[in-house]
Motif scaffolding. Structure first.
Motif, PDB file in Angstrom:
ATOM      1  N   LEU A   1      35.672  44.557  41.491  1.00  0.00           N
ATOM      2  CA  LEU A   1      37.123  44.754  41.374  1.00  0.00           C
ATOM      3  C   LEU A   1      37.841  43.418  41.600  1.00  0.00           C
ATOM      4  CD1 LEU A   1      39.430  46.894  41.083  1.00  0.00           C
ATOM      5  CD2 LEU A   1      39.347  47.137  43.564  1.00  0.00           C
ATOM      6  N   MET A   2      37.381  42.660  42.598  1.00  0.00           N
ATOM      7  CA  MET A   2      37.986  41.346  42.887  1.00  0.00           C
ATOM      8  C   MET A   2      37.666  40.348  41.775  1.00  0.00           C
ATOM      9  SD  MET A   2      39.605  42.206  45.387  1.00  0.00           S
ATOM     10  CE  MET A   2      39.492  43.888  45.985  1.00  0.00           C
ATOM     11  N   GLN A   3      36.455  40.428  41.265  1.00  0.00           N
ATOM     12  CA  GLN A   3      36.067  39.549  40.148  1.00  0.00           C
ATOM     13  C   GLN A   3      36.968  39.826  38.941  1.00  0.00           C
ATOM     14  OE1 GLN A   3      31.728  38.798  39.550  1.00  0.00           O
ATOM     15  NE2 GLN A   3      32.099  39.649  37.531  1.00  0.00           N
ATOM     16  N   ASN A   4      37.209  41.124  38.686  1.00  0.00           N
ATOM     17  CA  ASN A   4      38.104  41.511  37.588  1.00  0.00           C
ATOM     18  C   ASN A   4      39.535  41.019  37.837  1.00  0.00           C
ATOM     19  OD1 ASN A   4      36.122  42.747  36.092  1.00  0.00           O
ATOM     20  ND2 ASN A   4      36.799  44.842  36.439  1.00  0.00           N
ATOM     21  N   ALA A   5      39.960  41.052  39.108  1.00  0.00           N
ATOM     22  CA  ALA A   5      41.319  40.606  39.450  1.00  0.00           C
ATOM     23  C   ALA A   5      41.498  39.131  39.104  1.00  0.00           C
ATOM     24  CB  ALA A   5      41.592  40.832  40.936  1.00  0.00           C
ATOM     25  N   VAL A   6      40.483  38.335  39.434  1.00  0.00           N
ATOM     26  CA  VAL A   6      40.546  36.899  39.167  1.00  0.00           C
ATOM     27  C   VAL A   6      40.458  36.636  37.659  1.00  0.00           C
ATOM     28  CG1 VAL A   6      39.269  34.736  39.491  1.00  0.00           C
ATOM     29  CG2 VAL A   6      39.737  36.223  41.449  1.00  0.00           C
ATOM     30  N   LEU A   7      39.577  37.371  37.007  1.00  0.00           N
ATOM     31  CA  LEU A   7      39.431  37.219  35.551  1.00  0.00           C
ATOM     32  C   LEU A   7      40.728  37.631  34.841  1.00  0.00           C
ATOM     33  CD1 LEU A   7      37.633  36.590  33.133  1.00  0.00           C
ATOM     34  CD2 LEU A   7      36.731  38.907  33.276  1.00  0.00           C
ATOM     35  N   ALA A   8      41.329  38.732  35.293  1.00  0.00           N
ATOM     36  CA  ALA A   8      42.585  39.210  34.697  1.00  0.00           C
ATOM     37  C   ALA A   8      43.674  38.151  34.867  1.00  0.00           C
ATOM     38  CB  ALA A   8      43.016  40.521  35.350  1.00  0.00           C
ATOM     39  N   THR A   9      43.704  37.514  36.037  1.00  0.00           N
ATOM     40  CA  THR A   9      44.701  36.465  36.291  1.00  0.00           C
ATOM     41  C   THR A   9      44.517  35.309  35.310  1.00  0.00           C
ATOM     42  OG1 THR A   9      44.673  37.075  38.630  1.00  0.00           O
ATOM     43  CG2 THR A   9      45.695  34.972  38.083  1.00  0.00           C
ATOM     44  N   ARG A  10      43.251  34.905  35.123  1.00  0.00           N
ATOM     45  CA  ARG A  10      42.969  33.807  34.184  1.00  0.00           C
ATOM     46  C   ARG A  10      43.374  34.210  32.757  1.00  0.00           C
ATOM     47  NH1 ARG A  10      41.216  29.160  34.375  1.00  0.00           N
ATOM     48  NH2 ARG A  10      40.462  29.148  36.499  1.00  0.00           N
ATOM     49  N   LEU A  11      43.056  35.437  32.360  1.00  0.00           N
ATOM     50  CA  LEU A  11      43.411  35.907  31.016  1.00  0.00           C
ATOM     51  C   LEU A  11      44.919  35.917  30.817  1.00  0.00           C
ATOM     52  CD1 LEU A  11      40.906  38.933  30.633  1.00  0.00           C
ATOM     53  CD2 LEU A  11      40.785  36.756  29.417  1.00  0.00           C
ATOM     54  N   GLN A  12      45.647  36.335  31.870  1.00  0.00           N
ATOM     55  CA  GLN A  12      47.116  36.371  31.773  1.00  0.00           C
ATOM     56  C   GLN A  12      47.688  34.961  31.702  1.00  0.00           C
ATOM     57  OE1 GLN A  12      48.528  39.130  34.925  1.00  0.00           O
ATOM     58  NE2 GLN A  12      46.619  40.161  34.491  1.00  0.00           N
ATOM     59  N   LYS A  13      47.087  34.043  32.477  1.00  0.00           N
ATOM     60  CA  LYS A  13      47.541  32.641  32.459  1.00  0.00           C
ATOM     61  C   LYS A  13      47.393  32.087  31.047  1.00  0.00           C
ATOM     62  CE  LYS A  13      46.274  28.215  34.597  1.00  0.00           C
ATOM     63  NZ  LYS A  13      45.526  27.526  33.550  1.00  0.00           N
ATOM     64  N   GLU A  14      46.228  32.362  30.432  1.00  0.00           N
ATOM     65  CA  GLU A  14      45.978  31.869  29.065  1.00  0.00           C
ATOM     66  C   GLU A  14      46.925  32.535  28.069  1.00  0.00           C
ATOM     67  OE1 GLU A  14      41.806  32.663  28.662  1.00  0.00           O
ATOM     68  OE2 GLU A  14      41.261  31.058  30.068  1.00  0.00           O
TER      69      GLU A  14
ATOM     70  N   MET B   1      28.995  37.236  46.090  1.00  0.00           N
ATOM     71  CA  MET B   1      29.930  37.300  44.969  1.00  0.00           C
ATOM     72  C   MET B   1      31.340  36.907  45.412  1.00  0.00           C
ATOM     73  SD  MET B   1      28.784  40.782  43.033  1.00  0.00           S
ATOM     74  CE  MET B   1      30.176  40.790  41.912  1.00  0.00           C
ATOM     75  N   ARG B   2      31.755  37.421  46.570  1.00  0.00           N
ATOM     76  CA  ARG B   2      33.124  37.155  47.042  1.00  0.00           C
ATOM     77  C   ARG B   2      33.350  35.677  47.314  1.00  0.00           C
ATOM     78  NH1 ARG B   2      32.888  41.976  50.091  1.00  0.00           N
ATOM     79  NH2 ARG B   2      32.594  40.768  51.987  1.00  0.00           N
ATOM     80  N   ALA B   3      32.313  34.976  47.788  1.00  0.00           N
ATOM     81  CA  ALA B   3      32.445  33.536  48.049  1.00  0.00           C
ATOM     82  C   ALA B   3      32.733  32.802  46.742  1.00  0.00           C
ATOM     83  CB  ALA B   3      31.170  33.007  48.700  1.00  0.00           C
ATOM     84  N   GLU B   4      32.034  33.188  45.666  1.00  0.00           N
ATOM     85  CA  GLU B   4      32.256  32.553  44.357  1.00  0.00           C
ATOM     86  C   GLU B   4      33.642  32.911  43.814  1.00  0.00           C
ATOM     87  OE1 GLU B   4      28.970  33.820  41.893  1.00  0.00           O
ATOM     88  OE2 GLU B   4      27.512  32.941  43.288  1.00  0.00           O
ATOM     89  N   ILE B   5      34.035  34.184  44.011  1.00  0.00           N
ATOM     90  CA  ILE B   5      35.337  34.650  43.512  1.00  0.00           C
ATOM     91  C   ILE B   5      36.459  33.901  44.238  1.00  0.00           C
ATOM     92  CG2 ILE B   5      36.881  36.667  43.333  1.00  0.00           C
ATOM     93  CD1 ILE B   5      34.161  38.363  43.379  1.00  0.00           C
ATOM     94  N   ALA B   6      36.297  33.674  45.553  1.00  0.00           N
ATOM     95  CA  ALA B   6      37.329  32.998  46.355  1.00  0.00           C
ATOM     96  C   ALA B   6      37.569  31.581  45.850  1.00  0.00           C
ATOM     97  CB  ALA B   6      36.919  32.968  47.829  1.00  0.00           C
ATOM     98  N   GLN B   7      36.506  30.913  45.410  1.00  0.00           N
ATOM     99  CA  GLN B   7      36.637  29.558  44.855  1.00  0.00           C
ATOM    100  C   GLN B   7      37.501  29.579  43.599  1.00  0.00           C
ATOM    101  OE1 GLN B   7      32.512  28.165  44.550  1.00  0.00           O
ATOM    102  NE2 GLN B   7      33.201  26.236  45.443  1.00  0.00           N
TER     103      GLN B   7
END
Length: 301
Positions: A277-290, A19-25
């Motif tokens: 938690l990391m997946q949520n962090a990345v998703l939250a970042t994308r949501l905030q960007k949008e 999962m972390r490898a995909e999240i890092a991308q």
């Protein structure tokens, strides 16, 4: 006659690594667009109890391309001051997620603090809005432990539609969300708790059992259907002749002789929870960007 059957061990660590490898991308792609995912962890007072979690989160964040800052505040900080800190973080576009470490001092109610975190920065999925969204099958930022437990079940060769599942424990942040997540996937769910007359009657009839109560040895092998999946979410410290050990809510030995799959404690749900938690962090970042793009979009033709 002793049984030679042993349940297949579900390796949470290897699920988390993948999962972390995909999240890092995904984190790298966001960083390239000027939105480097960044988490701030807040702990208050004596941090010994939370220290292990914070270290694990920091390590996991680094390998998932997420920046991580741990802040510790004095135990004497008032609720008002702490809410002020959170409001500052909510307003800071460079902070994409806020984690509140437990335990907190008695004068700081955790629920009130979770409400002060902006839902778009609620990477733990603990805000009432995040929990409520699960009822609508909107899984943007779900509570990490519940989402992790269900993700683990998804890795098994079981068809979730129509699967009979028993969830033992009905806490707001683990048991209840698991039940809603599973219903959203088409499973038939029974939720047991301390007032349930016969937990074993329900668990024995199920293809998968989740347990999150905080009682070591609560689930025993005779409570399981042969070949069932057992996802153990409990984390308990027990004293043994060899010193203190961390165990789950299941009696591992007897359950492993009956179950088809079983999560070890530690090394099962825990690592996957941190990855979520990391997946949520990345998703939250994308949501905030949008959100920012929509808010500050150039409306001139």
């Amino acid at each position: 006659m002793t049984s030679t059957h042993r349940a297949a061990l579900i390796d949470g660590k290897s699920i988390a690594v993948k999962m972390r490898a995909e999240i890092a991308q995904e984190a790298g792609a966001l960083a390239a667009e000027g939105w480097q995912p960044r988490l701030v962890s807040i702990s208050v007072g004596d941090t010994a109890a939370a220290e292990l979690y914070v270290r694990n989160q920091q390590r996991s964040a680094e390998s998932a391309g997420v920046q991580f800052e741990a802040r510790n505040y004095d135990a004497s900080i008032s609720m008002e001051q702490l809410v002020g800190v959170l409001q500052g973080l909510n307003a800071d576009p460079r902070v994409n997620g806020i984690i509140i470490q437990r335990p907190l001092p008695d004068h700081i109610p955790v629920k009130a603090l979770q409400k002060a975190v902006h839902p778009l920065k609620d990477v733990e999925g603990m805000h009432p809005a995040s929990i409520g969204n699960i009822v609508y099958n909107d899984l943007a930022l779900g509570p990490c432990t519940a989402v992790a437990a269900v993700e683990i079940l998804k890795t098994l060769p079981l068809t979730l539609e129509g699967l009979d599942v028993t969830v033992i424990g009905h806490s707001e942040i683990v048991g209840k969300p698991i039940a809603f997540l599973l219903m959203g996937l088409g499973a038939t769910v029974t939720v047991c708790h301390h007032m349930t007359r016969s937990v074993a009657m329900h668990s024995r009839a199920s293809d998968a059992v989740f347990v999150a109560v905080g009682k070591p040895g609560l689930v025993t092998g005779d409570m399981l259907k042969p070949g069932a999946a057992l996802i153990d979410i409990g984390i308990n410290r027990v004293d043994t002749p060899d010193g203190p050990r961390t165990v789950g809510d299941a009696d591992f030995q007897s359950c492993a002789e009956v179950a088809g799959w079983i999560t070890p404690v530690p090394g099962g749900v825990g690592p996957v929870t941190v990855a979520i938690l990391m997946q949520n962090a990345v998703l939250a970042t994308r949501l905030q960007k949008e959100h920012y793009a929509a808010q500050y979009a150039n409306t001139e033709v």
